[in-house]
Design a protein around this motif. Structure first.
Motif, mmCIF file in Angstrom:
data_model
loop_
_atom_site.group_PDB
_atom_site.id
_atom_site.type_symbol
_atom_site.label_atom_id
_atom_site.label_comp_id
_atom_site.label_asym_id
_atom_site.label_seq_id
_atom_site.Cartn_x
_atom_site.Cartn_y
_atom_site.Cartn_z
ATOM 1 N N GLN A 112 -1.075 -11.042 -5.665
ATOM 2 C CA GLN A 112 -0.738 -10.188 -6.425
ATOM 3 C C GLN A 112 -0.194 -9.016 -6.674
ATOM 4 N N ALA A 113 -0.117 -8.059 -6.023
ATOM 5 C CA ALA A 113 1.000 -7.038 -5.724
ATOM 6 C C ALA A 113 2.003 -7.139 -5.316
ATOM 7 N N ALA A 124 0.163 1.306 0.590
ATOM 8 C CA ALA A 124 -0.792 1.142 0.739
ATOM 9 C C ALA A 124 -2.496 1.024 1.667
ATOM 10 N N GLY A 125 -1.529 0.738 3.022
ATOM 11 C CA GLY A 125 -2.457 0.612 4.196
ATOM 12 C C GLY A 125 -1.854 -0.667 3.946
ATOM 13 N N GLY A 184 -2.459 2.069 -8.661
ATOM 14 C CA GLY A 184 -3.455 0.859 -9.108
ATOM 15 C C GLY A 184 -3.222 -0.575 -7.606
ATOM 16 N N LEU A 185 -1.560 -0.708 -8.072
ATOM 17 C CA LEU A 185 -1.512 -1.934 -7.027
ATOM 18 C C LEU A 185 -2.268 -1.781 -6.238
ATOM 19 N N CYS A 186 -2.667 -0.751 -4.973
ATOM 20 C CA CYS A 186 -2.232 -1.006 -3.629
ATOM 21 C C CYS A 186 -3.946 -1.254 -3.857
ATOM 22 N N ALA A 187 -4.589 -1.489 -4.736
ATOM 23 C CA ALA A 187 -6.093 -1.875 -4.185
ATOM 24 C C ALA A 187 -6.002 -4.088 -4.523
ATOM 25 N N LEU A 188 -4.408 -4.271 -5.748
ATOM 26 C CA LEU A 188 -5.206 -5.559 -5.661
ATOM 27 C C LEU A 188 -4.625 -6.374 -3.684
#
Length: 213
Positions: A124-125, A148-149, A116-120
Protein backbone atom coordinates in the motif's frame (compact mmCIF):
# COMPACT_ATOMS: atom_id res chain seq x y z
CA UNK A 1 4.62 -4.35 11.94
CA UNK A 2 8.21 -5.23 12.87
CA UNK A 3 10.80 -2.73 11.69
CA UNK A 4 14.55 -2.49 11.31
CA UNK A 5 15.50 0.16 13.84
CA UNK A 6 18.97 -0.80 15.09
CA UNK A 7 22.15 -2.72 14.32
CA UNK A 8 20.76 -5.48 16.50
CA UNK A 9 17.88 -5.90 14.04
CA UNK A 10 20.38 -6.16 11.19
CA UNK A 11 22.30 -8.80 13.14
CA UNK A 12 19.11 -10.79 13.68
CA UNK A 13 18.31 -10.69 9.97
CA UNK A 14 21.86 -11.61 9.01
CA UNK A 15 21.81 -14.59 11.37
CA UNK A 16 18.52 -15.81 9.90
CA UNK A 17 19.76 -15.48 6.32
CA UNK A 18 23.15 -17.02 7.09
CA UNK A 19 21.40 -20.09 8.44
CA UNK A 20 18.77 -20.36 5.72
CA UNK A 21 20.61 -19.54 2.46
CA UNK A 22 23.92 -21.04 1.40
CA UNK A 23 24.45 -18.36 -1.25
CA UNK A 24 24.10 -15.48 1.21
CA UNK A 25 26.19 -17.37 3.75
CA UNK A 26 29.05 -17.55 1.25
CA UNK A 27 28.67 -13.86 0.36
CA UNK A 28 28.77 -12.86 4.01
CA UNK A 29 32.18 -14.54 4.34
CA UNK A 30 33.56 -11.89 1.96
CA UNK A 31 31.66 -8.86 3.29
CA UNK A 32 32.41 -6.42 6.08
CA UNK A 33 29.73 -6.01 8.78
CA UNK A 34 26.38 -5.15 7.18
CA UNK A 35 25.50 -1.50 7.93
CA UNK A 36 22.20 -0.22 9.30
CA UNK A 37 21.81 2.66 6.81
CA UNK A 38 18.69 4.23 8.29
CA UNK A 39 17.52 7.85 7.99
CA UNK A 40 14.47 9.60 9.45
CA UNK A 41 11.39 9.45 7.20
CA UNK A 42 10.25 12.61 5.48
CA UNK A 43 10.97 14.96 2.62
CA UNK A 44 14.72 15.26 3.21
CA UNK A 45 15.19 11.49 3.26
CA UNK A 46 13.30 11.02 0.00
CA UNK A 47 15.22 13.91 -1.58
CA UNK A 48 18.49 12.23 -0.68
CA UNK A 49 17.41 9.00 -2.40
CA UNK A 50 16.36 10.84 -5.56
CA UNK A 51 19.51 12.98 -5.69
CA UNK A 52 21.70 9.87 -5.39
CA UNK A 53 20.21 8.05 -8.36
CA UNK A 54 22.60 7.32 -11.24
CA UNK A 55 25.49 9.38 -9.86
CA UNK A 56 28.55 8.54 -7.78
CA UNK A 57 28.48 8.90 -4.02
CA UNK A 58 30.84 11.86 -4.22
CA UNK A 59 28.60 13.63 -6.74
CA UNK A 60 25.45 12.85 -4.77
CA UNK A 61 26.98 14.17 -1.55
CA UNK A 62 28.11 17.36 -3.28
CA UNK A 63 24.74 18.00 -4.93
CA UNK A 64 22.82 17.25 -1.75
CA UNK A 65 25.11 19.52 0.27
CA UNK A 66 24.64 22.40 -2.18
CA UNK A 67 20.89 21.85 -2.22
CA UNK A 68 20.72 22.11 1.57
CA UNK A 69 22.83 25.27 1.41
CA UNK A 70 20.43 26.80 -1.12
CA UNK A 71 17.25 25.84 0.72
CA UNK A 72 18.29 25.88 4.38
CA UNK A 73 16.09 23.28 6.09
CA UNK A 74 15.19 20.89 3.30
CA UNK A 75 11.41 21.17 3.33
CA UNK A 76 8.88 21.29 0.47
CA UNK A 77 8.15 25.01 0.85
CA UNK A 78 11.81 25.96 0.88
CA UNK A 79 12.61 23.69 -2.04
CA UNK A 80 9.95 25.36 -4.20
CA UNK A 81 11.06 28.81 -3.09
CA UNK A 82 14.61 28.09 -4.28
CA UNK A 83 13.30 27.94 -7.86
CA UNK A 84 15.15 26.90 -10.99
CA UNK A 85 18.16 29.11 -10.31
CA UNK A 86 18.66 27.49 -6.92
CA UNK A 87 18.16 23.99 -8.29
CA UNK A 88 20.69 24.63 -11.05
CA UNK A 89 23.17 26.01 -8.54
CA UNK A 90 22.80 22.80 -6.56
CA UNK A 91 23.41 20.75 -9.70
CA UNK A 92 20.02 19.02 -9.90
CA UNK A 93 19.20 17.56 -13.29
CA UNK A 94 15.94 18.57 -14.98
CA UNK A 95 14.23 15.21 -14.35
CA UNK A 96 15.13 15.33 -10.67
CA UNK A 97 13.92 18.91 -10.43
CA UNK A 98 10.56 17.88 -11.87
CA UNK A 99 10.26 14.90 -9.54
CA UNK A 100 11.03 16.96 -6.45
CA UNK A 101 8.55 19.64 -7.52
CA UNK A 102 5.85 16.96 -7.85
CA UNK A 103 6.71 15.57 -4.42
CA UNK A 104 6.78 19.03 -2.84
CA UNK A 105 3.36 19.90 -4.21
CA UNK A 106 1.92 16.54 -3.19
CA UNK A 107 3.14 16.99 0.39
CA UNK A 108 1.90 20.58 0.62
CA UNK A 109 -1.49 19.62 -0.82
CA UNK A 110 -1.80 16.73 1.66
CA UNK A 111 -1.80 14.15 -1.11
CA UNK A 112 1.34 12.51 0.27
CA UNK A 113 2.16 11.86 3.92
CA UNK A 114 5.76 10.67 3.92
CA UNK A 115 5.80 9.94 7.63
CA UNK A 116 2.33 8.40 7.84
CA UNK A 117 2.78 5.96 4.96
CA UNK A 118 5.66 4.36 6.85
CA UNK A 119 3.07 2.65 9.04
CA UNK A 120 1.27 1.14 6.05
CA UNK A 121 1.87 -2.35 4.65
CA UNK A 122 4.66 -2.19 2.04
CA UNK A 123 2.39 -2.79 -0.95
CA UNK A 124 0.00 0.00 0.00
CA UNK A 125 2.85 2.39 0.82
CA UNK A 126 4.52 1.70 -2.53
CA UNK A 127 1.23 2.34 -4.36
CA UNK A 128 0.92 5.74 -2.67
CA UNK A 129 4.47 6.69 -3.55
CA UNK A 130 4.41 5.62 -7.20
CA UNK A 131 1.16 7.54 -7.68
CA UNK A 132 3.37 10.66 -7.60
CA UNK A 133 4.81 11.45 -11.02
CA UNK A 134 8.53 10.76 -11.11
CA UNK A 135 8.59 8.18 -8.31
CA UNK A 136 9.11 4.65 -9.57
CA UNK A 137 9.09 1.32 -7.73
CA UNK A 138 12.84 1.45 -7.01
CA UNK A 139 12.60 4.85 -5.31
CA UNK A 140 9.56 3.76 -3.32
CA UNK A 141 11.16 0.50 -2.20
CA UNK A 142 14.42 2.15 -1.19
CA UNK A 143 12.52 4.80 0.78
CA UNK A 144 10.66 2.10 2.67
CA UNK A 145 13.92 0.28 3.38
CA UNK A 146 16.11 3.14 4.50
CA UNK A 147 13.65 5.71 5.85
CA UNK A 148 10.70 3.62 7.05
CA UNK A 149 12.79 0.68 8.24
CA UNK A 150 10.66 -1.96 6.52
CA UNK A 151 12.44 -5.27 6.90
CA UNK A 152 10.87 -7.22 4.04
CA UNK A 153 11.26 -5.04 0.94
CA UNK A 154 13.45 -5.99 -2.02
CA UNK A 155 14.14 -3.54 -4.90
CA UNK A 156 14.58 -6.25 -7.51
CA UNK A 157 14.98 -3.75 -10.35
CA UNK A 158 18.29 -2.51 -8.93
CA UNK A 159 21.16 -3.35 -11.29
CA UNK A 160 23.71 -3.75 -8.52
CA UNK A 161 21.50 -6.28 -6.74
CA UNK A 162 21.01 -8.17 -9.99
CA UNK A 163 24.74 -8.23 -10.67
CA UNK A 164 25.51 -9.32 -7.10
CA UNK A 165 23.04 -12.15 -7.49
CA UNK A 166 24.65 -13.17 -10.77
CA UNK A 167 28.10 -13.35 -9.17
CA UNK A 168 26.97 -14.89 -5.89
CA UNK A 169 24.75 -17.50 -7.50
CA UNK A 170 27.26 -18.35 -10.25
CA UNK A 171 24.87 -17.34 -13.04
CA UNK A 172 26.16 -16.81 -16.58
CA UNK A 173 23.95 -13.78 -17.19
CA UNK A 174 22.57 -11.08 -14.94
CA UNK A 175 19.04 -12.07 -13.84
CA UNK A 176 16.16 -9.78 -14.70
CA UNK A 177 13.84 -8.14 -12.20
CA UNK A 178 11.27 -10.94 -12.33
CA UNK A 179 13.89 -13.59 -11.63
CA UNK A 180 15.44 -11.60 -8.78
CA UNK A 181 12.08 -11.02 -7.17
CA UNK A 182 11.26 -14.72 -7.38
CA UNK A 183 14.61 -15.72 -5.86
CA UNK A 184 14.18 -13.16 -3.07
CA UNK A 185 10.92 -14.72 -1.91
CA UNK A 186 12.97 -17.34 -0.07
CA UNK A 187 14.52 -14.57 2.06
CA UNK A 188 11.26 -13.36 3.59
CA UNK A 189 10.73 -11.90 6.14
CA UNK A 190 14.23 -10.38 5.91
CA UNK A 191 14.44 -9.32 2.28
CA UNK A 192 15.61 -5.82 3.20
CA UNK A 193 18.60 -7.33 5.00
CA UNK A 194 19.23 -9.66 2.06
CA UNK A 195 19.38 -6.62 -0.20
CA UNK A 196 21.92 -5.00 2.12
CA UNK A 197 24.04 -8.16 1.96
CA UNK A 198 23.92 -8.19 -1.85
CA UNK A 199 24.90 -4.50 -2.03
CA UNK A 200 27.78 -5.13 0.36
CA UNK A 201 28.90 -8.10 -1.73
CA UNK A 202 28.67 -6.07 -4.92
CA UNK A 203 30.81 -3.34 -3.35
CA UNK A 204 33.47 -5.90 -2.43
CA UNK A 205 33.50 -7.34 -5.95
CA UNK A 206 33.22 -4.00 -7.73
CA UNK A 207 35.29 -1.57 -5.70
CA UNK A 208 34.60 1.27 -8.14
CA UNK A 209 30.83 0.68 -8.12
CA UNK A 210 28.33 3.53 -7.87
CA UNK A 211 26.50 3.54 -4.53
CA UNK A 212 22.83 2.77 -4.49
CA UNK A 213 21.81 5.44 -1.97
Amino acid sequence: MKRIASKRDISTGVKHLRNSCSHLRAMLEECPPIPLRLSPPGFEGLCSIIVSQQVSKASADAIFGRLKTVTGPLEPERFLQAGEDGWKTAGLSRPKQRTLVEISNAVLENRLDLEGLCALPPGQAIDELVAIKGIGPWTAEVYLMFCAGHRDVFPAGDLALQEAMRMGFGMEERPDEKTCRAEAEAWAPWRSVAARILWAYYAVKKRDAMPVV
